[in-house]
Design an enzyme around this catalytic site. Structure first.
Site, mmCIF file in Angstrom:
data_model
loop_
_atom_site.group_PDB
_atom_site.id
_atom_site.type_symbol
_atom_site.label_atom_id
_atom_site.label_comp_id
_atom_site.label_asym_id
_atom_site.label_seq_id
_atom_site.Cartn_x
_atom_site.Cartn_y
_atom_site.Cartn_z
ATOM 1 N N GLY A 356 0.812 -1.208 0.000
ATOM 2 C CA GLY A 356 0.000 0.000 0.000
ATOM 3 C C GLY A 356 0.841 1.252 0.000
ATOM 4 C CG ASP A 357 -0.432 4.429 2.525
ATOM 5 O OD1 ASP A 357 -0.569 3.307 3.052
ATOM 6 O OD2 ASP A 357 -0.964 5.457 2.988
ATOM 7 C CD GLU A 358 1.526 -0.161 6.210
ATOM 8 O OE1 GLU A 358 0.814 0.062 7.195
ATOM 9 O OE2 GLU A 358 1.898 -1.315 5.883
#
Length: 438
Positions: A356-358
Site C-alpha cells: 500500500g502506502d507503507e
C-alpha cells in the site's frame, strides 16, 4: 606417358596425400613431396633448406625436439602429434610417423593432416564444457573463465574478451578479459562494437593503431538480435601469429551461440529473482528482501556492537488521493515518494515498500537515536513538498513516521518491525490530535 610404362619410383611420393619429408641431422628439410605444399602452404623449393623447428608452433617445439632426438637415437616414432604454422599463419595439426636412416643420416617422416578431426573434437569438448558449466553454475565470471580456457583449445588466442551492452545507448563494456589485457578503446573493442551492431562476424589483419595482432569478433546472438559480442586477439608476431579466417569464425560460432544461451538464461534468472524480491511499481525491495537485509544487519550489529534503526513511514491522505484522482495518479505518487525517500538516505541504507502506502527505511551503523530522528526529519521535509502528479494535479502529501532501534527497543526482526509500526501509529495519532486542536 605410355599407360603400360611403369611409374618412375622417384615420382611416387608426389602421388601421396600425406606429407613425406627427409630431414638431416641439423634439422633441415632436404626433400619434401608435393603434398607438403597443400599441408604447409610452402612450395617444396621454399621448404628445402628450411629449419624444421622454425615451422613448429612455439608451444610444441620442446617436445618436438625431444621426439626428433629419440628418432635420431634409433627409436622409431609412431603417431606423434604436434602443430605447425602454415605459410599463411594458420595452425595445422599433424600426426607423424618417423624413423632414422643411419646410412643416409636422415630422418624419414610421414605426416597426416588431422586438423579437422582435432578441431571437431575440441569443439565438441568446448560445447559440452560450456553446457555443463552453464547448467551447474550461475556464476557468470566462472563461466567466462571456463570459456576462455576452452576457446584456447580451439584457436591460438592471446586474449579473449566478452563484451555486454550497458546503458540506453547501448554501449559495450568488457565484462571479462582473459589472457593479455587489451585496452577498452582499442581495435578489439571496435571490432566487438561492429560485430554487435551488425550482428555479424568481423575479423581483421594486424594494424598499426595499437598493439593488436590478428583479431576477430562474433556477436552473441539472441532471438531479438545481438546481446553482446565475444572477441579473440592474437599477439602481433609475423612468424607465429594466427591468421584468423572465415573458417575460424565458423569454428567459434557454436561457442558464441552456447555463451549467448547461457547469458540469456542467467539474465532471465536474475530478472525473475529481482521481481521476486522487489516491488514491481517502485522497484524498491519488498517485504521479503527487507527481512533478509534486516536479518543480516542485525547479525552485523551484534558482532560489531553497533546500532541500527528502522523508520516506518505511512502516507497521509493516500486513500483520499486514490479515490479522488484515480489509481494511476496514486501510482505516480508512490513512485515519486519512493524517489524522494531514497534521496533522503545514504546509499548504504535500505528503502523498502512493504505494501500500500507503507514504506520502511533500514538505517545501519548509526551513532545514536538522534541520527535516526535527523533522517526522519529529512524525509518529513521531502514529503511535505508538493508533488506534480500530471494532468495539472499538484498535491502536498505528509507522512507519519515511527522509529525503533537496536539495541534497546528490540533485538529480533519481528519485534523491531512491530515497535516501529507502533511508533508510527502513535505519531499518526498525535498528528490527528494536533490537527483537531488546530
Amino acid at each position: 606417358m605410355d599407360p603400360a610404362s611403369p611409374i618412375p619410383i622417384a615420382s611416387i611420393p608426389d602421388l601421396l596425400l600425406d606429407a613425406v619429408c627427409l630431414v638431416d641431422a641439423r634439422g633441415r628439410f632436404v626433400f619434401v613431396n608435393a603434398a607438403c605444399e597443400r599441408i604447409f602452404g610452402y612450395t617444396p623449393q621454399e621448404m628445402v633448406g628450411k629449419s624444421m623447428i622454425d615451422m613448429v608452433a612455439p608451444a610444441d617445439r620442446e617436445r618436438t625436439l625431444a621426439a626428433a632426438q629419440a628418432v635420431m637415437d634409433g627409436r622409431e616414432h609412431v603417431d606423434f602429434e604436434n602443430r605447425y604454422v602454415r605459410k599463411d599463419g594458420t595452425l595445422v595439426h599433424l600426426m607423424w610417423s618417423a624413423r632414422w636412416s643411419e646410412p643416409d643420416q636422415l630422418r624419414v617422416a610421414v605426416a597426416r593432416d588431422v586438423t579437422l578431426q582435432r578441431r571437431a573434437g575440441a569443439l565438441r569438448e568446448a560445447l559440452d564444457g560450456l553446457c555443463d558449466a552453464a547448467l551447474a553454475d550461475n556464476d557468470m565470471a566462472g563461466l567466462f573463465r571456463r570459456s576462455h580456457a576452452l576457446i584456447g583449445t580451439l584457436l591460438p588466442a592471446a586474449s579473449v574478451v566478452l563484451a555486454l551492452p550497458e546503458g540506453p545507448e547501448p554501449t559495450l563494456r568488457f565484462v571479462f578479459q582473459g589472457g593479455q589485457r587489451v585496452p577498452e578503446g582499442g581495435a578489439l573493442r571496435r571490432l566487438c562494437d561492429d560485430a554487435f551492431h551488425s550482428n555479424a562476424a568481423q575479423w581483421r589483419e594486424p594494424g598499426t593503431d595499437d598493439a593488436c595482432g590478428q583479431a576477430l569478433a562474433l556477436p552473441l546472438a539472441g532471438p531479438a538480435g545481438a546481446i553482446g559480442a565475444i572477441g579473440v586477439l592474437a599477439l602481433r608476431n609475423p612468424a607465429t601469429a594466427a591468421r584468423f579466417t572465415e573458417a575460424d569464425c565458423a569454428l567459434l560460432a557454436p561457442v558464441a551461440q552456447q555463451l549467448a544461451v547461457a547469458i540469456q538464461r542467467n539474465q532471465e534468472q536474475a530478472r525473475l529473482h529481482f521481481l521476486a524480491m522487489h516491488d514491481d511499481l517502485t522497484g524498491l525491495p519488498n517485504r521479503r528482501l527487507l527481512r533478509e537485509r534486516l536479518d543480516a544487519a542485525l547479525a552485523r550489529a551484534r558482532r560489531q556492537q553497533a546500532m541500527l534503526a528502522l523508520l516506518f513511514i505511512d502516507l497521509d491522505r493516500f486513500k483520499q488521493i486514490n479515490d479522488q484522482h484515480g489509481h494511476a495518479c496514486g501510482d505516480r505518487l508512490l513512485q515519486q515518494v519512493a524517489a524522494r525517500i531514497g534521496a533522503a538516505v545514504r546509499d548504504t541504507d535500505t528503502v523498502a515498500r512493504i505494501g500500500g502506502d507503507e514504506f520502511v527505511v533500514l538505517l545501519e551503523d548509526i551513532a545514536s537515536t538522534a541520527d535516526a530522528d535527523a533522517v526522519a526529519g529529512k524525509i518529513h521535509a521531502a514529503l511535505a513538498l508538493s508533488f506534480d502528479l500530471g494532468d495539472g494535479i499538484h498535491l502536498p502529501v505528509g507522512a507519519s513516521i515511527g522509529s525503533a532501534h537496536y539495541p534497546g527497543q528490540a533485538d529480533a526482526i519481528d519485534s523491531l518491525l512491530d515497535a516501529a509500526d507502533a511508533a508510527m501509529y502513535a505519531a499518526k495519532a498525535r498528528r490527528k490530535a494536533a490537527a483537531g486542536c488546530a
